[in-house]
Design a protein around this motif. Structure first.
Motif, mmCIF file in Angstrom:
data_model
loop_
_atom_site.group_PDB
_atom_site.id
_atom_site.type_symbol
_atom_site.label_atom_id
_atom_site.label_comp_id
_atom_site.label_asym_id
_atom_site.label_seq_id
_atom_site.Cartn_x
_atom_site.Cartn_y
_atom_site.Cartn_z
ATOM 1 N N ARG A 99 48.850 38.698 33.449
ATOM 2 C CA ARG A 99 49.610 38.587 34.696
ATOM 3 C C ARG A 99 50.113 39.961 35.141
ATOM 4 O O ARG A 99 50.416 40.810 34.313
ATOM 5 C CB ARG A 99 50.828 37.681 34.497
ATOM 6 C CG ARG A 99 50.535 36.202 34.644
ATOM 7 C CD ARG A 99 49.887 35.629 33.444
ATOM 8 N NE ARG A 99 50.138 34.185 33.416
ATOM 9 C CZ ARG A 99 49.434 33.335 32.745
ATOM 10 N NH1 ARG A 99 48.441 33.730 32.009
ATOM 11 N NH2 ARG A 99 49.720 32.048 32.781
ATOM 12 N N TYR A 125 54.145 41.347 41.434
ATOM 13 C CA TYR A 125 53.831 41.545 42.846
ATOM 14 C C TYR A 125 54.556 42.752 43.426
ATOM 15 O O TYR A 125 54.127 43.303 44.425
ATOM 16 C CB TYR A 125 54.168 40.282 43.650
ATOM 17 C CG TYR A 125 53.236 39.143 43.319
ATOM 18 C CD1 TYR A 125 51.929 39.146 43.775
ATOM 19 C CD2 TYR A 125 53.655 38.082 42.538
ATOM 20 C CE1 TYR A 125 51.056 38.112 43.469
ATOM 21 C CE2 TYR A 125 52.788 37.042 42.231
ATOM 22 C CZ TYR A 125 51.490 37.069 42.692
ATOM 23 O OH TYR A 125 50.630 36.049 42.385
ATOM 24 N N HIS A 143 46.265 41.071 46.090
ATOM 25 C CA HIS A 143 47.157 40.495 45.071
ATOM 26 C C HIS A 143 48.400 39.952 45.781
ATOM 27 O O HIS A 143 49.528 40.252 45.437
ATOM 28 C CB HIS A 143 47.525 41.570 44.038
ATOM 29 C CG HIS A 143 48.313 41.047 42.873
ATOM 30 N ND1 HIS A 143 47.820 40.119 41.998
ATOM 31 C CD2 HIS A 143 49.565 41.340 42.441
ATOM 32 C CE1 HIS A 143 48.726 39.867 41.076
ATOM 33 N NE2 HIS A 143 49.807 40.582 41.325
ATOM 34 N N PRO A 149 50.986 37.019 46.806
ATOM 35 C CA PRO A 149 51.462 35.781 46.171
ATOM 36 C C PRO A 149 51.131 34.511 46.956
ATOM 37 O O PRO A 149 51.248 33.414 46.425
ATOM 38 C CB PRO A 149 52.975 35.986 46.064
ATOM 39 C CG PRO A 149 53.311 37.097 46.969
ATOM 40 C CD PRO A 149 52.079 37.923 47.146
ATOM 41 N N SER A 164 53.116 32.316 44.819
ATOM 42 C CA SER A 164 53.117 32.510 43.373
ATOM 43 C C SER A 164 54.291 33.408 43.008
ATOM 44 O O SER A 164 54.765 34.191 43.827
ATOM 45 C CB SER A 164 51.801 33.186 42.973
ATOM 46 O OG SER A 164 51.843 33.675 41.667
ATOM 47 N N PHE A 178 55.481 35.976 39.722
ATOM 48 C CA PHE A 178 55.190 36.565 38.420
ATOM 49 C C PHE A 178 56.171 35.995 37.406
ATOM 50 O O PHE A 178 57.355 35.904 37.705
ATOM 51 C CB PHE A 178 55.343 38.101 38.515
ATOM 52 C CG PHE A 178 55.218 38.796 37.194
ATOM 53 C CD1 PHE A 178 53.980 39.023 36.646
ATOM 54 C CD2 PHE A 178 56.346 39.218 36.505
ATOM 55 C CE1 PHE A 178 53.864 39.666 35.426
ATOM 56 C CE2 PHE A 178 56.240 39.860 35.291
ATOM 57 C CZ PHE A 178 54.979 40.079 34.749
ATOM 58 N N SER A 190 49.552 34.949 39.285
ATOM 59 C CA SER A 190 49.863 36.380 39.361
ATOM 60 C C SER A 190 48.854 37.217 38.566
ATOM 61 O O SER A 190 48.924 38.437 38.573
ATOM 62 C CB SER A 190 51.294 36.661 38.881
ATOM 63 O OG SER A 190 51.425 36.418 37.497
#
Length: 172
Positions: A31, A34, A47, A49, A57, A59, A64
């Motif tokens: 992982r 962000y 990348h 979220p 998403s 982290f 992630s």
């Protein structure tokens, strides 16, 4: 030549330890936070979220660990993994995976590599090239194995994951 780049970095000293959990394939999806830092680079929002679901998403959830290619093209995937010094693992593995969470086109691993520990630190870099597509995320998966192929929760110190897409590839 036009190139789109996503460069991710996770470091235990900055983001806290990453709990190694194994998926049904016997690997852990690494992982990445962000939040941007001096190493992260993602102007094409690969990348983001919001990719891959109806809610963002966070982290360190599994999403992630994904890079969603922004373009069709020839992708160069690269990674660096530093394992915490640990005498238990007898083998380390890493692989790149298309759609590691089975969200779009289906799980497809490629470029699996393994190595036995050295007497010093366990620091490795990996590279692979393949065609990538916007609807198919890619991820970096790792595994640490002990005697009898037992999967171990060996901690990481640092991980980086990068995708560079050459976008002007001509396919016949």
């Amino acid at each position: 030549m036009s190139v789109a780049i996503c460069s991710l970095k996770w470091e235990a000293a900055r983001s806290g330890r990453q709990r190694i959990t194994y998926d049904s394939d016997g690997y852990h999806l690494v992982r990445f936070p962000y939040a941007a830092d001096e190493e992260a680079y993602d102007p094409w929002r690969m990348h983001d979220p919001l990719h891959g679901a109806t809610k963002p998403s966070k982290f360190p959830d599994a999403r992630s660990g994904l890079i969603w290619p922004s373009h069709d093209g020839w992708g160069t995937l690269s990674a660096m993994v530093f394992w915490d010094p640990d005498s238990r693992p007898t083998e380390y593995r890493a692989r790149f995976v298309r759609d590691p969470l089975d969200l779009s086109t289906g799980y497809d691993s490629t470029a699996t590599t393994d190595f036995v520990p050295t007497r010093g630190g366990q620091y490795r870099t990996y590279s692979w090239q393949m065609f990538v597509h916007p609807g198919t995320p890619v991820g970096l998966k790792i595994s640490a194995r002990g005697p009898g192929d037992v999967k171990l929760a060996a901690p990481l110190m640092l991980a980086e994951f990068k995708l560079a897409i050459q976008t002007d590839v001509v396919r016949p």
